[in-house]
Design an enzyme around this catalytic site. Structure first.
Site, short mmCIF file in Angstrom:
data_model
loop_
_atom_site.label_atom_id
_atom_site.label_comp_id
_atom_site.label_asym_id
_atom_site.label_seq_id
_atom_site.Cartn_x
_atom_site.Cartn_y
_atom_site.Cartn_z
N HIS A 164 -24.32 10.54 0.65
CA HIS A 164 -25.51 10.31 1.47
C HIS A 164 -25.81 8.81 1.60
O HIS A 164 -26.04 8.30 2.70
CB HIS A 164 -26.70 11.05 0.85
CG HIS A 164 -28.01 10.77 1.51
ND1 HIS A 164 -28.28 11.12 2.82
CD2 HIS A 164 -29.13 10.14 1.06
CE1 HIS A 164 -29.51 10.74 3.12
NE2 HIS A 164 -30.05 10.14 2.07
N GLU A 167 -30.04 2.74 -0.80
CA GLU A 167 -31.48 3.05 -0.72
C GLU A 167 -32.32 1.90 -1.26
O GLU A 167 -33.42 1.63 -0.79
CB GLU A 167 -31.80 4.37 -1.45
CG GLU A 167 -31.08 5.60 -0.90
CD GLU A 167 -31.69 6.20 0.38
OE1 GLU A 167 -32.67 5.64 0.92
OE2 GLU A 167 -31.17 7.24 0.85
N HIS A 224 -31.45 6.76 8.40
CA HIS A 224 -31.17 8.15 8.06
C HIS A 224 -30.81 9.01 9.27
O HIS A 224 -30.10 10.00 9.13
CB HIS A 224 -32.35 8.76 7.31
CG HIS A 224 -32.37 8.39 5.86
ND1 HIS A 224 -32.46 7.08 5.43
CD2 HIS A 224 -32.29 9.13 4.73
CE1 HIS A 224 -32.46 7.04 4.11
NE2 HIS A 224 -32.36 8.28 3.66
N ARG A 256 -44.71 7.17 6.34
CA ARG A 256 -43.60 7.67 5.53
C ARG A 256 -42.29 7.73 6.31
O ARG A 256 -41.20 7.66 5.73
CB ARG A 256 -43.92 9.05 4.94
CG ARG A 256 -42.84 9.57 4.02
CD ARG A 256 -43.27 10.76 3.17
NE ARG A 256 -42.15 11.15 2.31
CZ ARG A 256 -42.22 11.95 1.27
NH1 ARG A 256 -43.37 12.47 0.94
NH2 ARG A 256 -41.15 12.24 0.54
N HIS A 311 -27.59 10.94 8.88
CA HIS A 311 -27.48 12.40 8.91
C HIS A 311 -26.42 12.85 9.91
O HIS A 311 -25.71 13.82 9.67
CB HIS A 311 -28.83 13.02 9.28
CG HIS A 311 -29.83 12.97 8.16
ND1 HIS A 311 -31.14 13.36 8.31
CD2 HIS A 311 -29.70 12.57 6.87
CE1 HIS A 311 -31.77 13.21 7.16
NE2 HIS A 311 -30.93 12.73 6.27
N ARG A 348 -43.71 31.89 -4.93
CA ARG A 348 -44.63 31.04 -4.15
C ARG A 348 -45.02 29.74 -4.84
O ARG A 348 -46.05 29.15 -4.53
CB ARG A 348 -45.89 31.80 -3.74
CG ARG A 348 -45.59 32.98 -2.85
CD ARG A 348 -46.83 33.46 -2.09
NE ARG A 348 -46.52 34.70 -1.40
CZ ARG A 348 -46.77 35.91 -1.89
NH1 ARG A 348 -47.37 36.04 -3.04
NH2 ARG A 348 -46.44 36.97 -1.20
N GLU A 387 -45.55 12.86 5.91
CA GLU A 387 -44.82 12.16 6.95
C GLU A 387 -45.39 12.35 8.34
O GLU A 387 -44.68 12.71 9.29
CB GLU A 387 -43.33 12.56 6.91
CG GLU A 387 -42.46 11.59 7.68
CD GLU A 387 -40.97 11.86 7.49
OE1 GLU A 387 -40.53 11.99 6.33
OE2 GLU A 387 -40.25 11.92 8.49
N LYS A 427 -41.86 3.31 -2.94
CA LYS A 427 -41.84 4.70 -2.50
C LYS A 427 -43.16 5.39 -2.82
O LYS A 427 -43.73 6.10 -1.98
CB LYS A 427 -40.68 5.44 -3.18
CG LYS A 427 -40.62 6.93 -2.89
CD LYS A 427 -39.64 7.29 -1.81
CE LYS A 427 -39.70 8.76 -1.43
NZ LYS A 427 -38.38 9.36 -1.29
N ASN A 439 -37.11 6.65 6.49
CA ASN A 439 -35.91 7.22 7.12
C ASN A 439 -35.07 6.16 7.82
O ASN A 439 -34.15 6.50 8.57
CB ASN A 439 -36.32 8.30 8.13
CG ASN A 439 -37.04 9.45 7.46
OD1 ASN A 439 -36.65 9.87 6.37
ND2 ASN A 439 -38.10 9.94 8.07
N LYS A 482 -40.16 15.72 -1.31
CA LYS A 482 -39.35 16.34 -0.26
C LYS A 482 -38.27 17.18 -0.93
O LYS A 482 -37.48 16.67 -1.72
CB LYS A 482 -38.69 15.27 0.62
CG LYS A 482 -39.58 14.76 1.72
CD LYS A 482 -38.75 14.01 2.77
CE LYS A 482 -39.62 13.49 3.89
NZ LYS A 482 -38.81 12.77 4.91
#
Lengths: 358, 358
Positions: free
Chosen positions: A261, A181, A244, A237, A248, A117, A233, A223, A241, A139
């Site tokens: 990526h 990026e 993205h 935030r 993706h 956890r 997000e 960032k 993306n 993330k």
């Protein structure tokens, strides 16, 4: 060495940027317990594992070397980490150290988020992309066969150690992926930075140390500021993306192994610029400028051969940035000013994809 | 209906306790989005799924029915939930609803913690054990073949709906397992409650509605207070693990299918009492009282036949409550006053296990 902070209350942590940090005492000083699970991949381990290990002799250390590549970013690979930690009987006070690029960072971060956890974890990003983006902000996650990054958690590291000298061994293609990026920060929120990148792109590609450091610092600063405002997000935030959602879709279409990526994000930013243009926001010259900077960074600016508009739509509909099935895209009002379009017109999207797919 | 709050700042949520809550408007009113993933198991679904579904007609609902039992509480079962959510293209605004006992709640909670980095989830616990313990407090997770609950997250539900009428169909053995956790609250922090349980144990076993409601309310109140003080188990929350370190060892030894969690905890509490006695803390009569109340609740008070002291030690060494390999146990100064023993004497432990194993 420069230090930036990601201000998140009790989860605040430092980003240290400098030369040869993996050889410094810093490494040991940020770890709180006495157990360390160091995770890397085959490529990075062969270059840097011994140097990092030699700085961790004061700890009980176990090592996991993951297979290389985005197509291994899944629950099965995650289990290599859990099994090693459990076999070594590591407690919840273990610190998991991610020595690698975005894939390693995402997997190890998620392992740390969920082992017993939640344990500490430390990011030592070894690619430009992970140094300027994925190592900062918490993330973490893995891919599911039905979608990229669909399983994950927000779990902040205890620190990010950015050793800029590591980039000396980074292949040119990976440099370009990272530059995608860097360019993204200019496009989404800082047109002056975009101009600076244009002025220094050749030096960046040539890995000029001081120019590269400046790009990394500025990217991390942007960032960190965005993450501090919106950790989970719910708002601003999402601008990170940019490119993205398209990206993706490209990665999913290629099975997560056909492109990097950052390359997919490069194409995605160009597509976002084109959609913004057709919607009357960006000028034609802004689109050309976007295409040009991506091209100069050796990024692909068109979708992979054979990928159809339908392939895009199929994959974008399950993108997790879509709220309740509406098509949500990050677009630009102008260069340096991105925004969240909650309901992108499907007709515009279709036009752009029809024109760009080949 | 009674409502208690678990006070956790922005993560504060209500526990509603009452009759026929699954038929009330409450169910729909606590859900924030319009997508619902309802997860249950074979046994519970056959009894209650239709009633719950009939209250969710305003939502886009998908259903996942998991195989029944602790031996299915693993990453593979988790994937049934992820796959259904992704196939239905559910966004991060989906609400996952756990309709079932502790196993369903733990799995669904962890799925909600990690699907698209976190969605809402709602607990509708259907066993006494999950109503008084596991549905409250945000501990979620699955087992690993090398240890119970080793993979998980803290993820609080948006609400807990405790419908006490559901217990009418609960088998006697499951009732006893739940009573183990009720007894635990008395042993760990409230000797007056322990006496009350002793006075009403026959009525509890007979499912007297008002007595049962009182036991559930008091247990939830104690759990909520402890969780509010220490959400992530850095301190006082560890007391809730009274009997659990031994209990987990028993469950692991039996492969998670040979006994109910509450049964293992029953035996574990007796062993904790015996260790406390040998250490000079509890009197012989306190041990007898502990054994007696567990026996009256039809709980096993000795380890399973054939399980050796070495089996215990083997499994306890990887228990996640152990900090850095030292043997940590929850023991009792007196009945109703548990504490965390950071370094339990191995000799005492060995004596007790030698005496109890058969």
């Amino acid at each position: 060495m420069k230090t930036l902070n990601v201000d998140l209350g009790e989860r605040t942590y430092p980003i240290h940027i400098g030369h040869n940090l993996i050889d410094s005492d810093l490494l040991g000083s940020v770890i709180r317990g006495h157990q360390v699970l160091l995770v890397s991949n085959e490529t990075v381990a062969s270059l840097y594992l011994d140097r990092v290990l030699s700085n961790l002799t004061a700890f009980e250390v176990a090592t996991v070397i993951l297979p290389d590549g985005e197509n291994h970013k899944n629950i099965g690979t995650l289990d290599l980490i859990f099994s090693e930690a459990l076999t070594k009987r590591f407690s919840r006070n273990v610190t998991m150290v991610a020595l690698g690029g975005g894939v390693v960072g995402d997997i190890v971060g998620f392992a740390a988020a969920t082992y017993q956890r939640g344990t500490d974890f430390l990011q030592i990003p070894t690619t430009l992309l992970s140094q300027v983006d994925s190592s900062v902000g918490g993330k973490t996650g893995v891919n599911h066969r039905l979608g990229k990054n669909m399983i994950g958690a927000f779990h902040q590291p205890i620190a990010v150690l950015i050793d800029t000298d590591i980039l000396k061994t980074l292949p040119a293609r990976e440099m370009s992926a990272g530059l995608a990026e860097v360019i993204k920060y200019g496009l989404l929120g800082d047109v002056a930075f975009l101009s600076w990148i244009e002025d220094h792109l050749d030096e960046l590609i040539a890995k000029n140390p001081s120019v590269l450091s400046k790009a990394i610092e500025h990217s991390c600063k942007m960032k960190a500021a965005i993450v501090a405002r919106d950790e989970r997000e719910h708002g601003v935030r999402a601008l990170l993306n940019l490119g993205h959602t398209f990206g993706h879709a490209i990665e999913a279409h290629l099975g997560y192994s056909g492109c990097l990526h950052g390359e997919a994000v490069g194409t995605g930013m160009v597509l976002a610029a084109r959609v913004s243009h057709v919607m009357g926001l960006l000028s034609e010259s802004d689109v050309i400028r976007t295409v040009s900077i991506c091209k100069r960074a050796n990024l692909p600016v068109r979708p992979p051969k054979g990928m159809t508009p339908n392939d895009f739509l199929e994959h974008m509909a399950v993108d997790k940035k879509n709220i309740d099935g509406r098509l949500r895209l990050i677009l630009m009002h102008s260069l340096g000013m991105a925004f969240v379009e909650e309901q992108a017109p499907m007709a515009v999207l279709d036009d752009v994809l029809q024109a760009c797919c080949h």
